[in-house]
Enzyme design. Structure first.
Site, PDB file in Angstrom:
ATOM      1  N   LYS A  78       0.963  -1.375  -0.060  1.00 44.57           N
ATOM      2  CA  LYS A  78      -0.045  -0.014   0.033  1.00 44.57           C
ATOM      3  C   LYS A  78       0.845   1.136   0.204  1.00 44.57           C
ATOM      4  O   LYS A  78       1.867   1.377   0.753  1.00 44.57           O
ATOM      5  CB  LYS A  78      -0.938  -0.086   1.048  1.00 44.57           C
ATOM      6  CG  LYS A  78      -1.908   1.117   1.350  1.00 44.57           C
ATOM      7  CD  LYS A  78      -2.828   0.931   2.429  1.00 44.57           C
ATOM      8  CE  LYS A  78      -3.905   1.962   2.513  1.00 44.57           C
ATOM      9  NZ  LYS A  78      -4.851   1.691   3.755  1.00 44.57           N
ATOM     10  N   SER A 153      -9.676   1.920   2.680  1.00 43.21           N
ATOM     11  CA  SER A 153      -8.881   2.524   1.951  1.00 43.21           C
ATOM     12  C   SER A 153      -7.749   1.596   1.094  1.00 43.21           C
ATOM     13  O   SER A 153      -7.410   1.981   0.030  1.00 43.21           O
ATOM     14  CB  SER A 153      -8.152   3.627   2.514  1.00 43.21           C
ATOM     15  OG  SER A 153      -7.286   3.129   3.725  1.00 43.21           O
ATOM     16  N   SER A 177      -9.920  -0.537   6.925  1.00 44.04           N
ATOM     17  CA  SER A 177      -9.382  -0.312   5.595  1.00 44.04           C
ATOM     18  C   SER A 177      -8.722  -1.518   5.076  1.00 44.04           C
ATOM     19  O   SER A 177      -8.167  -1.543   3.859  1.00 44.04           O
ATOM     20  CB  SER A 177      -8.349   0.875   5.790  1.00 44.04           C
ATOM     21  OG  SER A 177      -9.108   1.958   5.762  1.00 44.04           O
TER      22      SER A 177
END
Lengths: 482, 476
Positions: A78, A153, A177
């Site tokens: 990420k 997210s 997330s």
């Protein structure tokens, strides 16, 4: 090679038995990324050159018979996890040009295993959002339906695993997330206990809630990655000093007698019928395997989203203050410091980030602090208490991961409050610092994946992985068709 | 109407830790701009602060020497504001749970002892420094100072004159130096003082509107700023105007204060607990270990000097008023264990040289050991006491060893008995009246005769041998 069907275990075996070299495996993924990512938009940065170097180094270790569990395994990271010399943007214009001079602790640990970095995945800007549509660089799409969001997210990480553009990925979870995008994209995502994994090098959103964790094709794969990235780090005072353990140690053990609690508030009217049906069917399956289902209640759940958004936004407002254009990142213009800082932040941040900074600063400002921030902290204590009460009579808790399946792009973004309320199933876990895993447990009429969440006691990831694995083995998982 | 000032202080002192308070960078003063900073103290994204245990130990020591209560539970908070010298845009500080609470320090002003109360002492981080280049029209940031551990000592409004404040500030500075927690180097900004001051009618139970003068970094500036504010506020009140609550800057060049910001522009710092730093709970064992580790404080040294060494109270005070001097004395008597003459020569001669600006203890060419050897040479009669001054001057200039200087300049007492006897005979012959007086019982003329001999001998014999032979000859 059918990348979709691979697990970290199957790749490990192919690498160790020399059916494939680390470089060849890595090329397979880049081929896949080249043909697929233009539709999915999961990656912000693809690091082919770096990957080939990693693969060569990994191959040496494999050839010497010194392979560790992730040696030569390609992973996606990420884009809020700092990678030395590789752009780390947090999907924000503010950090579009930011190249960290250091690795996050988790990256150091993966490098010590000689993993292979495929690239940096998209996300909601600064991890604020549940759709990955606030990304400044790649508005990722759901591999099961490209007109739908992948969740967020960590939507990029979930989507690249779902679309077989990586066998597994790292995400971060502040209020769901990791789990919610894993659920939306039909993959497995683990949010470890707060303190299990060092946050050093994770660009902070809400420091008391953030935790890095894996997204993969199975619970066991999540356990394998957690085995590598966990541990006390002297650079993160909130990381815990826990004895080493194998999180997959309980895999395959009988779950007979395991007590699984179902808090009724998580199955309320606001939860989609098809989601409820799928999760309750999963509960039924556990019962068939010998588990005991326990009814329970979490009365303060209705206040959880409010408490979460106050605490998370307050911390975020402070954490994101450092982005002032002075030292790095986007530099605005102005005749004075104040003007320059204002211009940098006005241009650097997107609307959702600004909304939360405003909310957070409001909650902390004098005259409002007691009414909002302190009250939210009191609620945190209440939620912890209610979890403790449930765990007095249960080993794990089963809930839906999200009230709905992945929604259409553009459908919910206009109403922030509605979007925030969709986090109802996940936020209490972060508030109470607990571990939780989201596992695919069904598909709705449109073929969209439904996820269930298992929540464990603090530090009891092993039981979560055991229970998740038991379900996965009996579940007919579908793969995205992209 | 007699106006009476009431003053409270916030004193910032940098702690003497090797590394910064939340990272491992060197905490030393100076260095090339931005050479002593890392991703943590320059606030790069993803980095986290980790509390320096030594800094915590030091603030606890500071608390104990100022008679504070040490909180068993303490935590850190973020103070949020934007400024280019503050890389995270928040300062890690302490709001509701400081390490030290309460406390008091006694000071003597004009012979009168007063007790000044301390409200709290907390631990925080220093900010960086901005350098403004007016020609290039740019501002440059240096983050070397960023993250240096600071303690903030907040007093109660117990002060009523500049003299009281200066005495307190000097006392605190000395105590912190003795405790080994702050070097007290004002010229390096190791201590800074904010002064809150208001005027009210004497005897009134209501305080006037206060102003705050920020960042005073010398006793002179503290004194002048307070005196100026008393003057300025008095003028305002006597002219029927109002004092405005504001934060002021003191201009060293003009000796005047000017407004930095008014009450209306005051920041809302949005304090909240720092989630990156877990709170600390101290055990009694930890606290007593730290307390036991506090070095000897000046009062204890004075007691030892007067009691054990027989040094006069006045000399003991002069020695201990400056920790570097006192440490120099301690070191010297470790080499030559004869405290009284060492103390006397420090107070009389060494201090004089320092006060004349000929000598700086921080930057000396000779050591306390050399100094001790010099005293020993004098005491053992190898050189004359007058010549010690000549040798000291040479040591200050060249750093040569005292014995080498005595050798080079031929300052050894030679014990030339022939010359001694001849000299005494000559002097006695030249002063028959004095000899007669001595022999008839007026022994006080001995000193005169002795002086006459020494004038001629000039180090060719030790005073002891002159005395012995002269006595013998006079007795006939």
């Amino acid at each position: 090679m059918d990348l979709k069907k691979q697990t970290l275990g199957s790749l490990r075996e192919m690498l160790d038995t020399k059916q494939i070299s680390a470089a060849e495996l890595c090329k397979e993924y880049f081929e896949r990324i080249k043909t697929t990512d233009s539709q999915v938009l999961g990656y912000i940065t693809v690091t082919e050159e770096e990957a080939m170097k990693n693969a060569a180094k990994a191959q040496e270790a494999i050839d010497k018979g010194e392979a560790k569990s992730l040696t030569g395994i390609p992973l996606a990271i990420k884009d809020n996890i700092c990678t030395d010399g590789i752009r780390t943007t947090c999907a924000s214009n503010m950090l579009g040009n930011f190249i960290p001079p250091y690795d996050a602790c988790v990256i150091e640990k993966l490098k010590a295993d000689d993993y292979v970095l495929l690239g940096k995945t998209s996300m909601d800007e600064f991890a604020m959002g549940g759709s990955t549509q606030t990304s400044a660089f790649a508005k990722t799409k759901n591999p099961f339906d490209l007109t739908r969001v992948p969740g967020g997210s960590s939507g990029g990480s979930a989507a690249v695993v779902s679309a077989a553009m990586a066998p597994a990925a790292l995400g971060s979870d502040t209020g769901g997330s990791i789990r919610q995008p894993a659920s939306f994209c039909g993959v497995t995502g683990l949010k470890p206990t707060y303190g299990r994994v060092s946050r050093y090098g994770l660009v902070a959103f809400a420091s008391s809630l953030d935790q890095i964790g894996p997204i993969a094709n199975s619970a066991v794969d999540c356990g394998t990655i957690l085995n590598t990235i966990c541990g006390k780090d002297s650079r993160d005072a909130t990381s815990a000093n826990k004895p080493a353990e194998d999180f997959n140690a309980k895999v395959g053990k009988d779950i007979k007698g395991m007590k699984i609690a179902l808090p009724k508030e998580f199955f309320a009217e606001s939860t989609d019928e098809e989601v409820k049906t799928a999760v309750l069917a999963a509960a039924k399956k556990y019962e068939e395997m010998g588990a005991v289902l326990v009814d329970c209640s979490m009365k303060s759940l209705k206040y959880a989203v409010a408490a979460y958004y106050l605490v998370a936004s307050a911390e975020a407002a402070s954490n994101l203050s450092r982005f002032d254009g002075i030292k790095y990142g986007l530099r605005g213009e102005g005749r004075t410091f104040d003007e320059m800082i204002r211009d940098s932040r006005s241009r650097g941040f997107g609307d959702e980030v600004k909304r939360r900074i405003l909310l957070g600063n409001y909650a902390l400002s004098s005259g409002y602090y007691d009414a909002y921030y302190l009250k939210a902290l009191a609620l945190k204590q209440q939620i912890i208490k209610e979890y403790n009460e449930i765990f007095e009579n249960a080993d794990i808790i089963l809930t839906p991961t999200a009230p709905t399946v992945a929604y259409k792009i553009g459908e919910q973004e206009t109403d922030p409050v509605k979007m925030y309320l969709a986090d109802i199933c996940t936020v209490t876990v972060n508030i109470a610092s607990l571990p939780a895993i989201s596992v695919p447990c069904g598909y709705n009429a449109d073929g969209m994946p439904i996820g269930m969440s298992l929540v464990g006691r603090k530090w009891d990831e092993a039981t979560l992985i055991q229970a998740a694995d038991a379900f996965e083995k009996s579940f007919d998982r579908r793969y995205s068709e992209v | 109407m007699k106006l009476y000032p009431t003053i409270g202080l916030e004193i910032h002192a940098e702690l003497l830790t090797n590394s910064k308070v939340f990272c491992t960078c060197s905490a030393e003063f100076g260095g090339e701009p931005n050479s002593r900073c890392c991703p943590v103290c320059s606030g790069l994204p993803g980095t986290l602060p980790v509390l320096n245990a030594k800094a915590v130990e030091y603030i606890i020591k500071a608390g104990y020497i100022m008679n504070c209560e040490i909180s068993r539970f303490t935590k850190w908070d973020r103070k949020n504001y934007f400024y280019p010298d503050l890389p995270k845009a928040y300062q890690i500080s302490q709001m509701p749970r400081p390490v030290c609470l309460g406390g008091h320090v006694d000071v003597t002003v004009d012979g009168e002892q007063k007790t000044m109360r301390i409200n709290r002492i907390h631990l925080e981080e220093d900010a960086g420094k901005l350098v403004h280049d007016d020609i290039e029209r740019v501002s440059l940031a240096d983050y070397n100072r960023c993250g240096i551990p600071l303690i903030e000592i907040v007093t109660e409004p117990d002060f009523h004159s500049a003299a009281e404040v200066v005495a307190f500030f000097e006392k605190i500075r000395m105590m912190l130096q003795y405790a080994g927690v702050c070097d007290g180097k004002l010229e390096q900004g190791s201590m800074r003082c904010d002064v809150n001051i208001s005027l009210a009618e004497k005897g009134s139970d209501k305080l006037g509107t206060r102003t705050e003068v920020k960042n005073l970094n010398s006793t002179k500036a503290i004194q002048r700023a307070i005196e100026y504010e008393i003057y300025r506020q008095t003028e305002l009140i006597e002219n029927g105007e109002r004092v405005v609550q504001e934060t002021l800057h003191f201009n060293d060049a003009t000796g005047e204060t000017s407004s930095l910001r008014s009450k209306e522009d005051a920041h809302d710092y949005r304090y909240f607990p720092d989630p990156d730093i877990p709170p600390i709970i101290f055990t009694e064992e930890e606290l007593s270990a730290i307390k036991a580790d506090i070095p000897e404080m000046p009062e204890q040294r004075v007691a030892r000097y007067t009691g054990e060494y027989g040094i006069s109270a006045a000399d003991a005070k002069v020695l201990t008023d400056s920790k570097p001097i006192s440490d120099f004395f301690e070191e010297a008597i470790r080499v030559y264990n004869n405290p009284k003459p060492v103390a006397t020569f420090i107070v009389v001669e060494l201090m004089r040289r320092i006060n004349l600006g000929e000598l700086d203890l921080d930057d000396m060419k000779f050591t306390a050991e050399d100094f001790a050897k010099l005293i020993e040479l004098g005491e053992s009669g190898k050189i004359s006491k007058d010549n010690r001054k000549i040798i000291l001057r040479e040591m200050i200039e060249s750093g040569k060893k005292p014995a080498d200087i005595a050798e080079e300049q031929q300052l050894w007492i030679k014990e030339d008995n022939e010359l001694l006897e001849k000299t005494i005979n000559d002097i006695m012959a030249a002063n028959p009246k004095a000899v007669e007086q001595y022999r008839s019982g007026e022994t006080k003329v001995f000193g005169f005769l002795m002086g006459q001999c020494n004038k001629i001998l000039r180090g060719a014999a030790s005073p002891a041998s002159v005395k012995a032979m002269l006595e013998e000859k006079l007795k006939g």
